[in-house]
Design a protein around this motif. Structure first.
Motif, short mmCIF file in Angstrom:
data_model
loop_
_atom_site.label_atom_id
_atom_site.label_comp_id
_atom_site.label_asym_id
_atom_site.label_seq_id
_atom_site.Cartn_x
_atom_site.Cartn_y
_atom_site.Cartn_z
N GLY A 255 -1.80 -12.50 -8.66
CA GLY A 255 -0.96 -13.42 -9.44
C GLY A 255 -0.49 -12.78 -10.74
N GLY A 256 0.14 -13.60 -11.58
CA GLY A 256 0.60 -13.12 -12.88
C GLY A 256 1.94 -12.43 -12.77
N ASP A 257 2.19 -11.55 -13.73
CA ASP A 257 3.50 -10.90 -13.84
C ASP A 257 3.46 -9.54 -13.14
OD1 ASP A 257 6.09 -10.92 -15.85
OD2 ASP A 257 5.36 -8.91 -15.40
N VAL A 258 4.45 -9.31 -12.27
CA VAL A 258 4.40 -8.09 -11.46
C VAL A 258 4.66 -6.84 -12.31
CG1 VAL A 258 6.81 -8.14 -10.64
CG2 VAL A 258 5.05 -7.11 -9.23
N ASP A 259 5.51 -6.95 -13.36
CA ASP A 259 5.85 -5.76 -14.14
C ASP A 259 4.75 -5.39 -15.14
OD1 ASP A 259 8.48 -5.11 -13.13
OD2 ASP A 259 9.05 -7.06 -13.94
N PHE A 260 4.08 -6.40 -15.67
CA PHE A 260 3.12 -6.13 -16.75
C PHE A 260 1.67 -6.36 -16.34
CE2 PHE A 260 7.19 -6.90 -18.72
CZ PHE A 260 7.30 -5.77 -19.51
N GLY A 261 1.45 -6.99 -15.19
CA GLY A 261 0.07 -7.22 -14.76
C GLY A 261 -0.20 -6.49 -13.46
N HIS A 262 -1.30 -6.84 -12.80
CA HIS A 262 -1.71 -6.12 -11.59
C HIS A 262 -1.22 -6.77 -10.31
CE1 HIS A 262 -4.26 -2.87 -13.14
NE2 HIS A 262 -4.47 -3.70 -14.17
N ARG A 263 -0.32 -7.76 -10.41
CA ARG A 263 0.21 -8.36 -9.19
C ARG A 263 0.77 -7.27 -8.29
NH1 ARG A 263 2.42 -13.99 -8.94
NH2 ARG A 263 2.94 -14.21 -6.75
N CYS A 264 0.68 -7.48 -6.98
CA CYS A 264 1.08 -6.47 -6.00
C CYS A 264 2.52 -5.99 -6.22
CB CYS A 264 0.96 -7.07 -4.60
SG CYS A 264 1.55 -5.99 -3.31
N ALA A 265 2.68 -4.66 -6.24
CA ALA A 265 4.01 -4.07 -6.42
C ALA A 265 4.86 -4.23 -5.16
CB ALA A 265 3.85 -2.59 -6.76
N VAL B 117 -6.18 -17.39 -16.48
CA VAL B 117 -7.09 -16.71 -17.40
C VAL B 117 -7.38 -15.30 -16.89
CG1 VAL B 117 -9.41 -16.75 -18.39
CG2 VAL B 117 -8.16 -18.88 -18.05
N PHE B 118 -7.60 -15.18 -15.56
CA PHE B 118 -7.97 -13.90 -14.95
C PHE B 118 -6.86 -12.86 -15.17
CE2 PHE B 118 -8.06 -10.96 -11.36
CZ PHE B 118 -9.40 -10.62 -11.29
N TYR B 119 -5.61 -13.30 -15.16
CA TYR B 119 -4.50 -12.35 -15.32
C TYR B 119 -4.07 -12.18 -16.77
CZ TYR B 119 -4.23 -11.49 -10.39
OH TYR B 119 -4.54 -11.07 -9.12
N ASP B 120 -4.88 -12.71 -17.73
CA ASP B 120 -4.60 -12.49 -19.15
C ASP B 120 -5.20 -11.13 -19.55
OD1 ASP B 120 -4.62 -12.41 -21.89
OD2 ASP B 120 -5.15 -14.53 -22.14
N ALA B 121 -4.32 -10.16 -19.80
CA ALA B 121 -4.79 -8.78 -20.05
C ALA B 121 -5.55 -8.67 -21.37
CB ALA B 121 -3.60 -7.83 -20.03
N ASN B 122 -5.48 -9.72 -22.23
CA ASN B 122 -6.31 -9.67 -23.44
C ASN B 122 -7.75 -10.04 -23.13
OD1 ASN B 122 -4.18 -9.05 -25.20
ND2 ASN B 122 -3.51 -11.19 -25.08
N LYS B 123 -7.95 -10.68 -21.98
CA LYS B 123 -9.31 -11.15 -21.65
C LYS B 123 -10.00 -10.28 -20.60
CE LYS B 123 -8.81 -16.01 -22.90
NZ LYS B 123 -7.43 -16.08 -23.43
N PHE B 124 -9.21 -9.71 -19.69
CA PHE B 124 -9.81 -8.94 -18.59
C PHE B 124 -9.21 -7.54 -18.49
CE2 PHE B 124 -10.83 -13.24 -17.26
CZ PHE B 124 -12.15 -13.07 -16.82
#
Ligand code: HEM
Length: 412
Positions: free
Chosen positions: A350-360, A57-64
């Motif tokens: 967590g989440g997707d590295v290309d589209f979310g804030h996961r560590c590059a 939920v935290f890595y859902d960019a529609n929610k946070f």
């Protein structure tokens, strides 16, 4: 009517956060027997969540969103202002692509060649070495060359210290915090000057280096980034790479304190990757990630009101007994056949590295640590003299107290 979020009573719990450190969220998840609870930190209502489902939920960019989520004191030291950590939506995706374009296999291999070359200095030293200091200089020299940033030999100590202060000072009080702010001002103006020179062709870094790619990057409206933002983003490569020194200490500590597992790596019964993953799971580094609720939504019957600061328990999720058997045991073999989801193992977000804030830099981190295991199991012999190897669950970053002194380092 939604369910009521379990709430920690009291005016403010910032002091408890400082006192309990990495265990603040996990302790309360345990006592409330809930993956969600509410508290107050720095005078603000905060929702804390942990566990795999909460991470999704935290890595859902529609929610946070990340706008206004990071505390000002971290922007003034650790992150810098207007960097990728504070962006959302198209602006974030576009900027993330700029970072990820550097993270190709060839480019990571190039960094490993540079770190390997720098590690040689450790064997030239007859006396004891402090691994924390040595590894930071190794990483700083290598990453500057990797990033196209000229670093004169007489500047190595000073600039490496600045990087260290950026990641050590964010949660400190008093003089260390002020030193961290000074280090940020100095490091940003150092890199800004280079960006000016690149843009006037007085400095010509190679393509596929951070200095080149970021100086010439155009944002989603086709504009070059402001010089100060390029400086912040180049430092978003240099600083965390030097911070891998923290994990290097824990990796070498684990090689020392878990000789059976180390022998299994030597024998090929455990892979270096399995060992590194367990180091990243087991030891404390980033306690939480922070975001704000984008607009009201409901999760498992609980309402998250728009704007509420929300913390995801990174350390606790990596020690969550619903995900890990015997989470407090160091056991790299748990990664054999491990079914990783983007949300169940999140030392670097967590989440997707290309589209979310996961560590590059997660692949860079893993690769550098695998190389360290190779060096310290196959290339170097050394002894670990008596010293205080304990580490705190409160200091951030946490480190073995002695910063790991090694003696008699020799090439095998
Ligand atoms: C030292 C080990 C490292 C740790 C523990 C670490 C941890 C993290 C964490 C927890 C985040 C935030 C995740 C979130 O906000 O949800 C992050 C983001 C980031 N890391 Fe790392 N990191 C490390 C190394 C690196 C390296 C080596 C690089 C670059 C070479 C790097 C570049 C970044 C960048 C650019 C972001 C921002 C990503 C975004 O907002 O989209 N990190 N890291």
């Amino acid at each position: 009517m939604g369910k009521v979020i379990p709430k920690q009573e009291g005016i403010d719990h910032s002091v408890d956060f400082l006192r309990e450190g990495y265990l603040f969220v996990a302790n309360r998840r345990k006592s409330f027997q809930s993956d969600i609870f509410e508290t107050r930190l720095l005078g603000e209502r905060v929702i804390c969540v942990g566990g795999e489902e909460a991470a999704e939920v935290f890595y859902d960019a529609n929610k946070f969103m990340r706008q206004d989520a990071a505390p000002k004191r971290l922007l003034k030291t650790l992150f810098g202002e207007d960097g990728i950590q504070t962006l959302d939506g198209a602006a974030h995706t576009h900027r993330k692509h700029m970072f990820m374009s550097l993270m190709t296999k060839e480019n990571i291999d190039r960094l490993l060649r540079l770190t390997h070359r720098e590690w040689k200095q450790i064997e030239q030293s007859e006396k004891e070495v402090v691994l924390y200091d040595v590894s930071q200089q190794v990483l700083m020299k290598a990453v500057c060359e990797w990033a196209g940033v000229p670093l004169a030999p007489e500047e190595v100590v000073r600039r490496t210290d600045e990087m260290r202060l950026l990641f050590e000072s964010g949660t400190s009080l008093g003089p260390t915090y002020l030193q961290g702010r000074k280090a940020r001002t100095s490091a940003e103006s150092w890199i800004r000057q280079m960006v000016k020179e690149v843009r006037t062709n007085r400095l010509l870094p190679n393509e596929q280096t951070a200095l080149y790619e970021f100086s010439w990057h155009r944002d989603e409206s086709g504009e070059l980034l402001p010089e100060e933002v390029v400086a912040v983003e180049v430092l978003n490569i240099l600083r965390p790479t030097v911070a891998i020194s923290v994990y290097i200490l824990f990796t070498v500590l684990a090689l020392h304190q878990f000789p059976n597992e180390t022998e299994q790596v030597r024998q090929g019964m455990l892979t270096k990757t399995e060992f590194v993953q367990e180091v990243r799971r087991f030891y404390p580094f980033f306690p939480v990630a922070a975001a704000r609720v984008k607009s009201d939504f409901e999760w498992n019957g609980y309402t998250f009101p728009e704007g509420t600061l929300t913390l995801l328990d990174l350390y606790g999720t990596n020690h969550d007994s619903s995900i890990w058997t015997e989470p407090d045991r160091f056991d790299p073999s748990r990664f054999k056949g491990w079914k990783e989801s983007p949300f169940n193992f999140i030392p670097q977000g967590g989440g997707d590295v290309d589209f979310g804030h996961r560590c590059a830099g997660e692949h860079v981190t893993i690769a550098v640590l695998e190389q360290v295991i190779e060096l310290f199991t196959e290339e170097f012999s050394y002894t670990v003299p008596p010293q205080d190897l304990s580490y705190s669950f409160v200091d951030m970053p946490s480190l073995p107290k002695s910063k790991l002194r090694l003696a008699d380092v020799k090439r095998i």
